[in-house]
Design a protein around this motif. Structure first.
Motif, PDB file in Angstrom:
ATOM      1  N   LEU A  71       0.853  -1.192   0.000  1.00  0.00           N
ATOM      2  CA  LEU A  71       0.000   0.000   0.000  1.00  0.00           C
ATOM      3  C   LEU A  71       0.885   1.237   0.000  1.00  0.00           C
ATOM      4  O   LEU A  71       1.772   1.367   0.851  1.00  0.00           O
ATOM      5  N   ILE A  72       0.636   2.120  -0.966  1.00  0.00           N
ATOM      6  CA  ILE A  72       1.439   3.333  -1.097  1.00  0.00           C
ATOM      7  C   ILE A  72       0.498   4.530  -1.188  1.00  0.00           C
ATOM      8  O   ILE A  72      -0.470   4.508  -1.939  1.00  0.00           O
ATOM      9  N   LYS A  73       0.801   5.572  -0.381  1.00  0.00           N
ATOM     10  CA  LYS A  73      -0.003   6.796  -0.403  1.00  0.00           C
ATOM     11  C   LYS A  73       0.932   7.963  -0.156  1.00  0.00           C
ATOM     12  O   LYS A  73       1.772   7.918   0.750  1.00  0.00           O
ATOM     13  N   SER A  74       0.786   9.005  -0.957  1.00  0.00           N
ATOM     14  CA  SER A  74       1.653  10.166  -0.837  1.00  0.00           C
ATOM     15  C   SER A  74       1.556  10.773   0.560  1.00  0.00           C
ATOM     16  O   SER A  74       0.458  10.978   1.078  1.00  0.00           O
ATOM     17  N   GLY A  75       2.715  11.032   1.170  1.00  0.00           N
ATOM     18  CA  GLY A  75       2.746  11.619   2.507  1.00  0.00           C
ATOM     19  C   GLY A  75       2.651  10.596   3.627  1.00  0.00           C
ATOM     20  O   GLY A  75       2.590  10.958   4.798  1.00  0.00           O
ATOM     21  N   TYR A  76       2.624   9.292   3.275  1.00  0.00           N
ATOM     22  CA  TYR A  76       2.499   8.218   4.261  1.00  0.00           C
ATOM     23  C   TYR A  76       3.587   7.179   4.040  1.00  0.00           C
ATOM     24  O   TYR A  76       4.142   7.052   2.950  1.00  0.00           O
ATOM     25  N   PHE A  77       3.886   6.422   5.104  1.00  0.00           N
ATOM     26  CA  PHE A  77       4.849   5.337   4.988  1.00  0.00           C
ATOM     27  C   PHE A  77       4.234   4.194   4.182  1.00  0.00           C
ATOM     28  O   PHE A  77       3.061   3.854   4.361  1.00  0.00           O
TER      29      PHE A  77
END
Length: 103
Positions: A71-77
C-alpha cells in the motif's frame, strides 16, 4: 482437412478470446470467478506482488498462494503485507489499517 481444421480452431479461439476479454475473469488461476478486494485504506495505491492493481477500494482476480500486498499513499509510509490466499472459490476482502503519516 488438417488446414480446414486449423482455420476452424483459429476462428473458435478468436471468439473465446473476445469472450474472455469481456468477462474479465476467465484467466484467473483460481477455479471460478473469485476476486480479491482491498477496501481500505481508501485512496492508497494497491500493488499485488509488485504489480499496480489500482487505488483502494479496488478488486482484481484472485490467485491462490502466498502473495504480497503493498500500500502506497503520498505523505504516508509504505506498508507491505504478506497474505495467504486459499483456492476455495470465495472472494477475499481486506481492510488494512490506515497508513502512518511520514512527517
Amino acid at each position: 482437412k488438417a488446414n480446414s481444421t486449423g482455420s476452424d480452431s483459429n476462428s473458435n479461439s478468436g471468439e473465446n478470446t473476445t469472450k474472455d476479454t469481456n468477462s474479465n475473469a476467465d484467466y484467473t488461476e483460481v477455479k471460478g470467478n473469485s476476486n480479491i478486494y482491498v477496501e481500505e485504506p481508501e485512496g492508497a495505491s494497491v500493488y499485488f506482488d509488485g504489480q499496480f492493481k489500482g487505488t483502494a477500494p479496488v478488486s482484481f482476480p484472485k490467485e491462490s498462494g502466498t502473495h504480497y500486498i503493498t500500500l502506497i499513499k503520498s505523505g504516508y509510509f509504505t506498508k507491505t503485507y504478506s497474505v495467504e490466499i486459499e483456492d476455495n472459490g470465495e472472494d477475499v476482502k481486506y481492510n488494512f489499517p490506515e497508513l502512518k503519516k511520514s512527517e
